[in-house]
Design a protein around this motif. Structure first.
Motif, PDB file in Angstrom:
ATOM      1  N   UNK A  16       0.940  -0.990   0.095  1.00  0.00           N
ATOM      2  CA  UNK A  16      -0.018   0.148   0.077  1.00  0.00           C
ATOM      3  C   UNK A  16       0.746   1.088   0.140  1.00  0.00           C
ATOM      4  N   UNK A  17       0.442   2.314  -0.872  1.00  0.00           N
ATOM      5  CA  UNK A  17       1.218   3.242  -0.875  1.00  0.00           C
ATOM      6  C   UNK A  17       0.444   4.584  -0.205  1.00  0.00           C
ATOM      7  N   UNK A  18       1.030   5.181   0.755  1.00  0.00           N
ATOM      8  CA  UNK A  18       0.572   6.151   1.608  1.00  0.00           C
ATOM      9  C   UNK A  18       1.285   7.434   1.451  1.00  0.00           C
ATOM     10  N   UNK A  19       0.629   8.499   1.604  1.00  0.00           N
ATOM     11  CA  UNK A  19       1.302   9.763   1.456  1.00  0.00           C
ATOM     12  C   UNK A  19       2.177  10.153   2.785  1.00  0.00           C
ATOM     13  N   UNK A  20       1.496   9.523   3.869  1.00  0.00           N
ATOM     14  CA  UNK A  20       2.085  10.022   5.206  1.00  0.00           C
ATOM     15  C   UNK A  20       3.030   8.864   5.662  1.00  0.00           C
ATOM     16  N   UNK A  53      -3.656   1.006  -3.324  1.00  0.00           N
ATOM     17  CA  UNK A  53      -2.871  -0.294  -3.432  1.00  0.00           C
ATOM     18  C   UNK A  53      -1.683  -0.204  -4.701  1.00  0.00           C
ATOM     19  N   UNK A  54      -0.770  -1.063  -4.610  1.00  0.00           N
ATOM     20  CA  UNK A  54      -0.079  -1.373  -5.602  1.00  0.00           C
ATOM     21  C   UNK A  54      -0.962  -2.103  -6.752  1.00  0.00           C
ATOM     22  N   UNK A  55      -0.846  -1.417  -7.770  1.00  0.00           N
ATOM     23  CA  UNK A  55      -1.675  -2.256  -8.996  1.00  0.00           C
ATOM     24  C   UNK A  55      -0.851  -3.102  -9.851  1.00  0.00           C
ATOM     25  N   UNK A  73       3.980   0.698   2.909  1.00  0.00           N
ATOM     26  CA  UNK A  73       3.181  -0.173   3.663  1.00  0.00           C
ATOM     27  C   UNK A  73       3.001  -1.385   3.303  1.00  0.00           C
ATOM     28  N   UNK A  74       3.413  -2.678   4.067  1.00  0.00           N
ATOM     29  CA  UNK A  74       2.892  -3.886   3.654  1.00  0.00           C
ATOM     30  C   UNK A  74       1.425  -4.158   3.990  1.00  0.00           C
ATOM     31  N   UNK A 124      -4.775   3.303   4.644  1.00  0.00           N
ATOM     32  CA  UNK A 124      -3.611   2.832   5.049  1.00  0.00           C
ATOM     33  C   UNK A 124      -3.769   2.296   6.399  1.00  0.00           C
ATOM     34  N   UNK A 125      -3.243   0.839   6.661  1.00  0.00           N
ATOM     35  CA  UNK A 125      -3.063   0.464   7.914  1.00  0.00           C
ATOM     36  C   UNK A 125      -2.647   0.802   9.260  1.00  0.00           C
ATOM     37  N   UNK A 126      -1.809   1.577   8.942  1.00  0.00           N
ATOM     38  CA  UNK A 126      -1.056   2.505  10.135  1.00  0.00           C
ATOM     39  C   UNK A 126      -1.515   3.599  10.371  1.00  0.00           C
ATOM     40  N   UNK A 127      -1.796   4.549   9.381  1.00  0.00           N
ATOM     41  CA  UNK A 127      -2.583   6.048   9.931  1.00  0.00           C
ATOM     42  C   UNK A 127      -4.222   6.220   9.668  1.00  0.00           C
ATOM     43  N   UNK A 128      -4.697   5.117   8.946  1.00  0.00           N
ATOM     44  CA  UNK A 128      -6.074   4.989   8.693  1.00  0.00           C
ATOM     45  C   UNK A 128      -6.340   6.357   7.826  1.00  0.00           C
ATOM     46  N   UNK A 129      -5.567   6.761   7.243  1.00  0.00           N
ATOM     47  CA  UNK A 129      -5.877   7.887   6.019  1.00  0.00           C
ATOM     48  C   UNK A 129      -6.070   7.208   4.764  1.00  0.00           C
TER      49      UNK A 129
END
Length: 459
Positions: free
Chosen positions: A246-250, A298-300, A254-255, A289-294
């Protein structure tokens, strides 16, 4: 994946695979392509830049008659910015394909840049610099010096463009003054000739001498290179295993959390646009995002299918485990005692599986280097190929003869042309359903076209 990190191991350990066919070991050896040679630079007349080349035959330096760079070499691209003819030549070559297979079959073509390289030993032998379609950017430095008398590609190129062909390695039983090269380059053993201070040396001694002079003079160095390149494992296509990232701006990269696996591809996919169909899906790539919930993406990309086939045999040792690899089970069952599969796996699947096994050992998941103790490559099942007048491949079951004895399609009546007998394949539709009797072969696991037989404490 950095498969080049294991290049020496993958090559050296082929010798221990005594139950593998010699043909397959040779194919892997050639694919890895270890070579020792000289990397050095030519001065370019009128420019501050130097032309860096790599050669496995530094002994033939006095037979050089040209230099050539790949169509995507930085020098070629820089010159093309102000040369429309060169840019057109580069685009023409790129349309023809730049893989090694495509280049081997293609006519050798070049574009004279007007630049010349200065010979490191012979001041009177400046070498014209070409952009050439048979030079690969991903081998060595993407630039070569051409010695036509002792390399067939260089010879074909030289004959086409009227370049000098100077034999500098002469067979032991021939006179240097009488020996010449015709339609075939001479690549056999011999002694150096027409090479100034190298005359009379063996090929090996001349190579070592030139490398020593280059290193002493500071304009080159002996180097080991490999044909093998690192493995790009992502694919912009629908089929394949989703990459669980997962790609998160913050938070960055992230796996996907373990409790959200397996990640399942969308089934309502559309192929009506060019490019990656998963990236075009309206909502699958949008997630949290599983870490920050924002909001995150997903990687496509999906994984190259060879990633899956590089370790499935390890999973077979404990298919019900809640972990990808059960170390105790893997240690008990592996290596696979007998692998039966097509020879077409020789330099991709089998090489990648050998690499994967070593990488997993280095990460502490396994305790072995070679995954397959024995390898048997069975013959291929062949069938005639057929094409209709619209250019479509035709199943043999649809081929009929009309009253005039011509082949036609039974479903449409279109005329059919019979082609070569080739390996049965889905793409060419030259398949039929064979009747295979059941054979009791003990514990067997099947995956695709491969058959693995593992025996423990068995008679």
């Amino acid at each position: 994946m950095k498969i080049t990190e294991f290049a020496d191991e993958l090559l050296d350990d082929l010798k221990a695979l005594e139950r593998w066919p010699e043909k397959v070991r040779t194919m892997q050896e050639n694919w890895i392509g270890r070579s020792e040679g000289l990397q050095f630079s030519f001065e370019i007349e009128g420019l501050e830049d130097r032309l860096e080349v790599y050669t496995t035959r530094p002994d033939t330096i006095f037979g050089a008659s040209f230099c050539a760079v790949a169509v995507d070499h930085p020098l070629a691209l820089k010159l093309a910015e102000t040369n429309a003819d060169l840019m057109a030549f580069i685009k023409e070559c790129q349309r023809s394909g730049t893989s090694q297979e495509a280049l081997e079959a293609a006519e050798k073509k070049g574009f004279n840049t007007g630049l010349v390289a200065r010979h490191p030993f012979d001041e009177g032998s400046d070498l014209p610099i070409y952009v050439a379609n048979f030079v690969l950017m991903d081998y060595g430095t993407g630039a070569i010096f051409g010695c036509p008398a002792h390399d067939q590609r260089d010879l074909d190129f030289a004959r086409k463009y009227g370049l000098a062909v100077r034999p500098v390695v002469v067979p032991h039983d021939q006179s240097p003054d009488a020996f010449s090269v015709g339609a075939e380059a001479y690549t056999g053993p011999g002694r150096l000739a027409h090479s100034h201070f190298l005359d009379g040396m063996s090929i090996e001694d001349a190579q070592a001498h030139v490398i020593g002079l280059a290193e002493k003079g500071g304009w080159g160095r002996g180097q080991v290179t490999f044909r093998l390149r690192d493995w790009g494992i992502s694919r912009q296509r629908y089929w394949g295993t989703p990459i669980p990232i997962i790609h998160c701006e913050h938070c960055g990269i992230v796996p996907v959390p373990r409790d959200q696996l397996p990640l399942v591809l969308p089934e309502d996919i559309s192929f009506d646009k060019p490019g990656n169909p998963i990236a075009h899906h309206p909502d699958w790539k949008h997630t949290t995002c599983p870490r920050c919930q924002k909001p995150a993406l997903r990687e496509t990309d999906t994984l190259d299918t060879f990633v899956d086939s590089s370790w499935y045999f390890i999973r077979f040792t404990a298919p019900q485990s809640d972990r990808p690899i059960d170390r105790a089970a893997a240690d008990y069952w592996l290596p696979v005692d007998q692998y039966t599969g097509g020879v077409e796996h020789a330099i991709l699947h089998l090489l990648y599986a050998r690499f994967f096994t070593r990488a997993l050992k280095r990460c502490g998941h396994l305790d072995l280097d070679e995954p397959f103790a024995g390898l048997f490559t069975q013959g291929m099942v062949n069938h005639m190929t057929y094409r209709d007048e619209a250019g479509q491949w035709v199943f043999p079951s649809l081929v009929r003869e009309n009253d005039a004895g011509a082949l036609i399609r039974s479903d449409s009546g279109l005329k059919i042309t019979a082609g070569r007998v080739e390996k049965m394949s889905k793409s060419k539709r030259n398949v039929s359903i064979p009747m295979i009797s059941s054979i009791n072969m003990g514990p067997i696991r099947r995956a695709g076209s491969c058959c693995l037989i593992a025996r423990r404490n068995a008679i």
